[in-house]
Design an enzyme around this catalytic site. Structure first.
Site, PDB file in Angstrom:
ATOM      1  N   ASP A   1     -10.486  -8.985 -20.885  1.00  0.00           N
ATOM      2  CA  ASP A   1      -9.666 -10.188 -21.074  1.00  0.00           C
ATOM      3  C   ASP A   1      -9.251 -10.748 -19.711  1.00  0.00           C
ATOM      4  OD1 ASP A   1      -7.412  -8.674 -20.206  1.00  0.00           O
ATOM      5  OD2 ASP A   1      -7.168  -7.902 -22.243  1.00  0.00           O
TER       6      ASP A   1
ATOM      7  N   HIS B   1     -16.452 -11.384 -21.710  1.00  0.00           N
ATOM      8  CA  HIS B   1     -15.177 -11.598 -22.397  1.00  0.00           C
ATOM      9  C   HIS B   1     -15.082 -10.830 -23.726  1.00  0.00           C
ATOM     10  CE1 HIS B   1     -11.327 -13.272 -22.751  1.00  0.00           C
ATOM     11  NE2 HIS B   1     -11.574 -14.540 -22.461  1.00  0.00           N
TER      12      HIS B   1
END
Ligand code: CAO
Length: 434
Positions: A408, A404
């Site tokens: 995204d 992450h």
């Protein structure tokens, strides 16, 4: 005024260093977490000395002898090297002569005795025994261990008559003389059965080796990555049909065509559109490298553990060529013959856990890669058509994990949608493949 410590320093009793044993598993040092003693303390045999921690376990260290602590070699938080002295113990002459007497009774060679005594100053953390479902350390004095070793006797097979099952010298000597009134026979100890059906009465300690060792190291590294998870289901009807239609053709060419080559190709085509999924970032998080080549790692379950070799340059390969490469790496993996080249340079990975079972998974990104997909079991499941009628569909769940810091949720979802499009409409994949 003379302190207790000064008294200890000025008398003629023998000072012995107590050393930290080799704990095994390649551990070279441990952190001292806390001391239970201080300089000047009088301690008994088996009193707690300190607690130390390796990257595998926290262990309490107990005193091998009765004596006075004259020196602590480490402070709390220090790293203690295996083989180095933890404390100095002043042993009173009476204790020492009793100790030496026990040992020398049994071995006329004094040099052997002293090396044995030195050995027994160390502890074997792994020496455990299972009693009533509880794992206990084998408790015995150094001299009892010495007698056992000289007689080739495995102390872990018995429970002694002393406190907490401590094996006393009388226990052992009686047993060696075949009297054994106080010793519990190993057969009476609650047993555990190992996976190969053999009855085991003690814990088995094995080195973590080979693929499992790499897995352990890699997964610790992967823990530093904040993972984002995303799952979706894919309808496999069309792909099953395509595979069935081409199976015989592939077989004639000596290629076993499983679902994986199609899935690998679908991912590679999707990576072209979302190159960030085929990237890696540097350590200080200042640069992203977009990899030109799609070196797709495949998790393979082997008799010696999980391994993830990668198929190089998938973007340039046909589904057939991917199938051939896949067969090659599976065969090398199963025979433990993968090369360094096969195992390095991966840029994205897939794990078909569905071969074994399961619907969803939570795969772990293999750093420095930034994404991995797990494939669940293809199942025939009920679904609704537009008119509300229930009909059977071949469904598989894909579980994606992404780094992450780089990827995204929207990018992950878009990538997953594209893989889904290709797999649900393999004709499009064929059109786009070079
Ligand atoms: N669901 C249901 N059936 C599946 C399937 C799935 N997801 N994937 C494959 N199958 C079927 C195949 O169709 C084949 O059956 P048929 O020959 O009758 O068609 C059978 O299962 C065996 O497949 P395969 O051996 O050809 O498997 P593959 O090429 O699809 O996968 C490999 C090869 C190496 C990925 C797989 O054997 C493997 O080791 N998977 C385990 C990966 C793993 O351990 N992951 C965990 C990682 S984290 O710890």
């Amino acid at each position: 005024m003379q302190t207790r410590l000064d008294q200890i320093r000025h008398n003629s009793n023998k000072i012995e260093p107590f050393k930290l044993t080799d704990i095994g598993e390649g551990i070279a040092e441990v952190e001292v977490i806390q001391w239970f003693v201080k300089e000047g303390d009088s301690i008994d045999e088996f009193d707690q000395i300190c607690e130390v921690q390796s990257d595998k376990a926290t262990v309490e260290i107990k005193s091998p002898k009765k004596g006075n602590v004259t020196k602590l070699y480490y402070k709390v938080g220090d790293m203690a090297k295996v083989g180095s002295s933890l404390i100095d113990l002043e042993i009173s002459e009476s204790n020492e002569s009793e100790f030496n007497h026990k040992s020398s009774d049994l071995n006329p060679s004094s040099s052997k005795v002293s090396s044995s005594v030195q050995l027994e100053n160390n502890f074997n953390f792994q020496n455990q025994i299972l009693v009533n479902g509880k794992f206990l350390k084998v408790l015995a004095t150094p001299s009892v261990r010495y007698i056992a070793r000289k007689n080739n006797f495995d102390l872990s097979k018995i429970v002694g008559s002393g406190k907490d099952g401590r094996i006393t010298k009388a226990d052992l000597l009686n047993l060696l003389d075949q009297k054994s009134p106080s010793v519990i026979n190993p057969e009476k100890i609650e047993n555990v059965r190992s996976s190969n059906g053999k009855v085991e009465t003690v814990d088995r300690v094995e080195k973590i080796k080979g693929y499992n060792r790499s897995m352990a190291k890699k997964m610790v590294e992967s823990l530093s990555v904040p993972h984002f998870g995303y799952c979706d289901e894919i309808n496999m009807n069309s792909l099953i049909k395509l595979r069935n239609d081409t199976k015989t053709y592939a077989k004639d060419k000596n290629i076993k065509l499983s679902f994986m080559p199609f899935i690998i190709k679908a991912c590679s085509l999707s990576l072209k559109k979302y190159p960030i999924i085929n990237s890696s970032i540097n350590h200080d998080l200042t640069e992203i490298t977009y990899h030109v080549n799609h070196n797709i790692g495949i998790a393979i379950d082997t008799p010696t553990g999980l391994v993830v070799p990668n198929i190089k340059n998938v973007q340039n390969l046909t589904i057939f060529e991917i199938a051939s490469e896949l067969i090659k790496i599976i065969s090398l993996a199963q025979s433990n013959k993968l090369s360094h080249q096969d195992l390095t340079g991966g840029t994205f990975s897939l794990s078909n856990i569905g071969v074994i079972g399961g619907t969803y998974a939570k795969p772990v990104v293999i750093v420095p890669e930034v994404c991995i997909g797990a494939i669940g079991k293809i199942q025939k499941l009920p679904r609704y058509d537009e008119k509300g009628n229930v009909y059977p569909e071949n469904i598989v769940q894909f579980s994606w994990s992404a780094d992450h810091r780089v990827i995204d949720g929207a990018t992950m979802a878009n990538f997953s949608n594209l893989v889904k499009l290709y797999l649900e409409n393999p004709g499009i994949m064929v059109i786009e493949t070079k």
